[in-house]
Design a protein around this motif. Structure first.
Motif, PDB file in Angstrom:
ATOM      1  N   ILE A 170     -27.763  -0.634 -13.915  1.00  0.00           N
ATOM      2  CA  ILE A 170     -26.836   0.460 -14.171  1.00  0.00           C
ATOM      3  C   ILE A 170     -27.430   1.806 -13.762  1.00  0.00           C
ATOM      4  N   GLY A 171     -28.756   1.938 -13.875  1.00  0.00           N
ATOM      5  CA  GLY A 171     -29.415   3.195 -13.488  1.00  0.00           C
ATOM      6  C   GLY A 171     -29.267   3.483 -12.007  1.00  0.00           C
ATOM      7  N   VAL A 172     -29.334   2.424 -11.196  1.00  0.00           N
ATOM      8  CA  VAL A 172     -29.163   2.598  -9.753  1.00  0.00           C
ATOM      9  C   VAL A 172     -27.753   3.084  -9.438  1.00  0.00           C
ATOM     10  N   LEU A 173     -26.780   2.484 -10.145  1.00  0.00           N
ATOM     11  CA  LEU A 173     -25.392   2.899  -9.908  1.00  0.00           C
ATOM     12  C   LEU A 173     -25.167   4.353 -10.328  1.00  0.00           C
ATOM     13  N   ILE A 174     -25.778   4.752 -11.454  1.00  0.00           N
ATOM     14  CA  ILE A 174     -25.656   6.139 -11.906  1.00  0.00           C
ATOM     15  C   ILE A 174     -26.260   7.083 -10.869  1.00  0.00           C
ATOM     16  N   THR A 175     -27.462   6.728 -10.358  1.00  0.00           N
ATOM     17  CA  THR A 175     -28.112   7.543  -9.328  1.00  0.00           C
ATOM     18  C   THR A 175     -27.214   7.669  -8.104  1.00  0.00           C
ATOM     19  N   PHE A 176     -26.653   6.539  -7.689  1.00  0.00           N
ATOM     20  CA  PHE A 176     -25.823   6.561  -6.485  1.00  0.00           C
ATOM     21  C   PHE A 176     -24.595   7.455  -6.675  1.00  0.00           C
ATOM     22  N   PHE A 177     -23.960   7.372  -7.861  1.00  0.00           N
ATOM     23  CA  PHE A 177     -22.750   8.157  -8.076  1.00  0.00           C
ATOM     24  C   PHE A 177     -23.043   9.651  -8.210  1.00  0.00           C
ATOM     25  N   LEU A 178     -24.181   9.975  -8.802  1.00  0.00           N
ATOM     26  CA  LEU A 178     -24.558  11.390  -8.864  1.00  0.00           C
ATOM     27  C   LEU A 178     -24.727  11.964  -7.462  1.00  0.00           C
ATOM     28  N   PHE A 179     -25.338  11.165  -6.580  1.00  0.00           N
ATOM     29  CA  PHE A 179     -25.540  11.654  -5.218  1.00  0.00           C
ATOM     30  C   PHE A 179     -24.265  11.540  -4.384  1.00  0.00           C
ATOM     31  N   ALA A 180     -23.397  10.623  -4.753  1.00  0.00           N
ATOM     32  CA  ALA A 180     -22.100  10.586  -4.076  1.00  0.00           C
ATOM     33  C   ALA A 180     -21.331  11.866  -4.359  1.00  0.00           C
ATOM     34  N   ASN A 181     -21.449  12.344  -5.586  1.00  0.00           N
ATOM     35  CA  ASN A 181     -20.821  13.623  -5.921  1.00  0.00           C
ATOM     36  C   ASN A 181     -21.458  14.769  -5.132  1.00  0.00           C
ATOM     37  N   GLN A 182     -22.787  14.692  -4.993  1.00  0.00           N
ATOM     38  CA  GLN A 182     -23.486  15.701  -4.181  1.00  0.00           C
ATOM     39  C   GLN A 182     -23.049  15.624  -2.721  1.00  0.00           C
ATOM     40  N   PHE A 183     -22.669  14.430  -2.285  1.00  0.00           N
ATOM     41  CA  PHE A 183     -22.248  14.271  -0.889  1.00  0.00           C
ATOM     42  C   PHE A 183     -20.818  14.749  -0.672  1.00  0.00           C
ATOM     43  N   PHE A 184     -19.924  14.429  -1.623  1.00  0.00           N
ATOM     44  CA  PHE A 184     -18.515  14.752  -1.438  1.00  0.00           C
ATOM     45  C   PHE A 184     -18.173  16.207  -1.819  1.00  0.00           C
ATOM     46  N   ALA A 185     -18.903  16.783  -2.782  1.00  0.00           N
ATOM     47  CA  ALA A 185     -18.580  18.128  -3.266  1.00  0.00           C
ATOM     48  C   ALA A 185     -18.582  19.184  -2.153  1.00  0.00           C
ATOM     49  N   PRO A 186     -19.530  19.131  -1.207  1.00  0.00           N
ATOM     50  CA  PRO A 186     -19.525  20.173  -0.167  1.00  0.00           C
ATOM     51  C   PRO A 186     -18.359  20.085   0.814  1.00  0.00           C
ATOM     52  N   ILE A 187     -17.624  18.957   0.801  1.00  0.00           N
ATOM     53  CA  ILE A 187     -16.584  18.791   1.813  1.00  0.00           C
ATOM     54  C   ILE A 187     -15.531  19.884   1.703  1.00  0.00           C
ATOM     55  N   GLN A 188     -15.056  20.147   0.477  1.00  0.00           N
ATOM     56  CA  GLN A 188     -14.035  21.179   0.302  1.00  0.00           C
ATOM     57  C   GLN A 188     -14.599  22.561   0.608  1.00  0.00           C
ATOM     58  N   VAL A 189     -15.856  22.774   0.191  1.00  0.00           N
ATOM     59  CA  VAL A 189     -16.496  24.065   0.499  1.00  0.00           C
ATOM     60  C   VAL A 189     -16.594  24.265   2.002  1.00  0.00           C
ATOM     61  N   LEU A 190     -17.005  23.204   2.697  1.00  0.00           N
ATOM     62  CA  LEU A 190     -17.126  23.307   4.159  1.00  0.00           C
ATOM     63  C   LEU A 190     -15.761  23.510   4.811  1.00  0.00           C
ATOM     64  N   GLY A 191     -14.716  22.938   4.206  1.00  0.00           N
ATOM     65  CA  GLY A 191     -13.377  23.175   4.736  1.00  0.00           C
ATOM     66  C   GLY A 191     -12.993  24.639   4.646  1.00  0.00           C
ATOM     67  N   ASN A 192     -13.284  25.247   3.490  1.00  0.00           N
ATOM     68  CA  ASN A 192     -13.018  26.688   3.340  1.00  0.00           C
ATOM     69  C   ASN A 192     -13.871  27.510   4.298  1.00  0.00           C
ATOM     70  N   LEU A 193     -15.139  27.107   4.422  1.00  0.00           N
ATOM     71  CA  LEU A 193     -16.029  27.828   5.337  1.00  0.00           C
ATOM     72  C   LEU A 193     -15.557  27.701   6.777  1.00  0.00           C
ATOM     73  N   TYR A 194     -14.991  26.536   7.097  1.00  0.00           N
ATOM     74  CA  TYR A 194     -14.486  26.366   8.460  1.00  0.00           C
ATOM     75  C   TYR A 194     -13.339  27.333   8.744  1.00  0.00           C
ATOM     76  N   ASN A 195     -12.454  27.499   7.771  1.00  0.00           N
ATOM     77  CA  ASN A 195     -11.371  28.477   7.938  1.00  0.00           C
ATOM     78  C   ASN A 195     -11.931  29.877   8.144  1.00  0.00           C
ATOM     79  N   GLN A 196     -12.930  30.221   7.323  1.00  0.00           N
ATOM     80  CA  GLN A 196     -13.543  31.539   7.459  1.00  0.00           C
ATOM     81  C   GLN A 196     -14.268  31.662   8.789  1.00  0.00           C
ATOM     82  N   ALA A 197     -14.849  30.552   9.248  1.00  0.00           N
ATOM     83  CA  ALA A 197     -15.541  30.584  10.540  1.00  0.00           C
ATOM     84  C   ALA A 197     -14.572  30.893  11.673  1.00  0.00           C
ATOM     85  N   LEU A 198     -13.341  30.342  11.591  1.00  0.00           N
ATOM     86  CA  LEU A 198     -12.341  30.631  12.611  1.00  0.00           C
ATOM     87  C   LEU A 198     -11.991  32.121  12.629  1.00  0.00           C
ATOM     88  N   VAL A 199     -11.838  32.698  11.428  1.00  0.00           N
ATOM     89  CA  VAL A 199     -11.546  34.131  11.347  1.00  0.00           C
ATOM     90  C   VAL A 199     -12.704  34.939  11.925  1.00  0.00           C
TER      91      VAL A 199
END
Length: 619
Positions: free
Chosen positions: A301-330
């Motif tokens: 279970i500890g391995v799964l917890i580790t993986f999900f914590l880092f999955a959140n670290q992996f997915f969380a920047p996606i929306q931020v990068l989407g906003n940054l991409y819009n700003q990059a176009l401007v």
């Protein structure tokens, strides 16, 4: 007086080209990014430290998540109380260190953004101020203001947010991906399956967002340009009761801008939720597969917890990068427009071999020599000129102005008077023929050295916001107040300035608001006298002065013109009765020349003009 035909800056085709929207380019242009990055060279040390801090930040955030996973999977899941306090202390130290470094990363990013923006605005100002007059006839004021304000400001966000925050988010994703691959490569392959989906979504909306963003920026430029033009022409607007009509036109421009902004907002509003939905969808898949692995005893279970914590670290920047991409176009659109302005080449520049125009007053050894050197010799040799290469406004103009002579330019509107003045001032270069100043071809001398020895009083008596004193010494900033007072008294108009509320210290608003038109013109006369020019140009200089004030200025004009070579454009013939040479122009040609008396005796063009002015009471 300047005329519509006399100052035709460009053909309609060229004007349409200049007003057209810029051509579409790639949203992210690495050439522009490199050029923008070059603005950080003067403070490379701080920039390099910022990059180091940014990379540290990118690793610290996942490190905190890893420590959280280790604490949960270790002491907490195994009910070990003693190691728990040590882990928590280590976590606290890491958190403090992370936030402490974040302070410096944020501060350095803001400081660098401000310095880059300041330097860029300074470069725009320097570049524009060195452009020839044709540039300002072609480019609207609002467009220049838009480059300095909204476009440069969009670059600030690009520097402070898009670049450095983007590095943090991408670094966080890479670090998280590495940990996930090391923890459970099977589940990580599922995460990798998200990459093509995200790429396809991003690629689909990229072109749409780019088009909408560029159209939004261009429409805002039109709004700014129209606003600046309306404010500058408010007197005409109100005089012809155009407020309602102009307001309607402005509202239509605002509606266009809103339409483009809404288009960009809709595209962004579709893209970001889709990215988040895909993230949640893949989390659901991971829960299903990971839960099955735990239930089947394949992983702890500890391995799964580790993986999900880092999955959140992996997915969380996606929306931020989407906003940054819009700003990059401007930011890219703003950077492209700014660099397009900075890359505009002047229609002409001083030749590399151009020399300084010598000032013979510097070598004068006696008062007699100084008196002789006060005027410049100006010669036109078969000069032709046109603001538009396809249509000339001057044809084969030849004359000589000896030092100290007064040359009067007379003619109907559009005859070419202002064109001659523009050539004498080197605001433009002749299309054919030669203009000589003291024997030097005007092409071979620097415009700066010529303007140092020139003075101009125009019909539009422009004053800058500030005191009357500052406006008078605009051409000679080092002049003392006593020297300014001496110049005013020499003109014989000290009493008119003393009558102002605070005398010479009276503050005027933009364009000289707060004092009368005659007083504004007197300021310009005093400014020219204080500059002590060898070459003086009076372009309808007394048109804004009433007859009583003009009568007072006649002696002042004698003082101002004494010993100086002068070119006078006037519709009031009383101003040019004593000219040494009167040039009568018609359709860009000199049709008559001589003194006032000589031309009257010919009973031709000049005599007809004189008769018209006599009937109008202006002679």
């Amino acid at each position: 007086m300047s005329t519509p035909r006399d100052r035709r800056p460009l053909s309609l085709v060229q004007r349409a080209k200049d007003d057209a929207p810029e051509a579409e380019v790639r949203p992210l242009d690495w050439g522009i990014v490199r050029r923008l990055f070059g603005y950080t060279r003067p403070f490379a040390r701080k920039r390099n430290w910022l990059i180091v801090l940014t990379l540290l930040r990118a690793s610290q955030l996942p490190a905190l998540a890893w420590m959280t996973a280790l604490i949960i999977a270790g002491p907490i899941s195994k009910h070990q109380l003693s190691p728990l306090f040590g882990w928590i202390a280590a976590y606290a130290v890491m958190a403090v260190l992370t936030d402490g470094l974040f302070h410096f990363r944020q501060r350095f990013a803001l400081e660098i953004g401000e310095m880059v923006v300041g330097q860029m605005r300074s470069d725009i100002f320097d570049h524009v101020s060195r452009m020839p007059m044709s540039f300002f006839h072609r480019v609207k004021l609002g467009r220049i203001l838009s480059r300095v304000t909204s476009d440069v400001e969009s670059l600030r966000a690009g520097i402070e947010q898009v670049f450095f925050v983007g590095i943090v988010q991408l670094g966080q994703m890479v670090f998280a991906a590495a940990v996930m691959a090391w923890t459970d490569w099977v589940l990580f392959l599922v995460v990798l399956g998200l990459a093509p989906v995200l790429w396809l979504l991003n690629n689909h909306f990229r072109v749409r967002l780019s088009r909408d963003t560029r159209a939004q920026q261009e429409s805002f430029s039109r709004v700014t340009a129209t606003l600046a033009e309306s404010i500058n022409g408010i007197r005409v607007t109100q005089g012809f009761v155009r407020q309602t009509t102009n307001a309607g036109l402005f509202r239509s421009l605002l509606a266009d801008h809103s339409r483009y902004s809404m288009g960009a907002a809709r595209s962004s509003a579709i893209l970001l939720p889709l990215l988040e939905l895909n993230s949640q969808f893949f989390v659901a898949i991971l829960l299903m597969l990971g839960g099955w692995q735990v239930l089947d005893g394949q992983v702890e279970i500890g391995v799964l917890i580790t993986f999900f914590l880092f999955a959140n670290q992996f997915f969380a920047p996606i929306q931020v990068l989407g906003n940054l991409y819009n700003q990059a176009l401007v930011s890219m659109a703003g950077a492209e427009r700014v660099f397009q302005l900075l890359d505009i080449k002047p229609d002409w520049e001083d030749a590399p071999s151009a020399v300084e125009l010598p000032d013979p007053r510097v070598q004068a050894k006696s008062s007699a020599d100084l008196a002789k050197a006060r005027g410049a010799r100006v010669e036109f040799r078969n000069v032709a000129f046109g603001y538009d290469a396809k249509q000339r406004v001057l044809h084969d103009v030849s004359f000589t102005a000896e030092p100290g002579q007064m040359i009067a330019l007379v003619g109907h509107t559009g005859s070419g008077k202002s064109s001659i003045i523009n050539l004498v001032s080197k605001f433009y270069l002749p299309t054919a023929g030669e203009v000589l100043i003291d024997g030097y071809d005007i092409r071979g001398i620097t415009g700066r050295s010529l303007h140092r020895q020139s003075g101009m009083v125009q019909q539009s008596n422009f004053l800058f916001a500030g005191s009357v004193l500052d406006n008078i010494r605009f051409g000679r900033p080092e002049a003392t107040e006593a020297e300014v007072r001496a110049a005013v008294e020499k003109l014989g108009c000290a009493d008119m300035f003393d009558s102002l509320p605070q005398g010479l210290a009276t503050v005027v608003s933009e364009r000289g608001g707060g004092i009368s038109a005659g007083q504004r013109q007197l300021v310009c006369f005093a400014r020219a006298l204080l500059a002590d020019p060898r070459l003086l140009i009076l372009d309808e200089a007394t048109s804004a002065i009433d007859a009583l004030t003009e009568a007072r200025l006649q002696q002042a004009l004698v003082t101002l013109l004494a010993g100086r070579t002068s070119f006078v454009v006037a519709h009031r013939l009383s101003t040019i009765r004593h000219a040494d040479l009167v040039l009568v122009l018609d359709a860009g040609r000199v049709v008559e020349r001589g003194t006032h008396a000589e031309l009257l005796s010919l009973k031709k063009h000049y005599a007809a003009l004189h008769e018209q002015f006599v009937r109008m009471g202006a002679a």
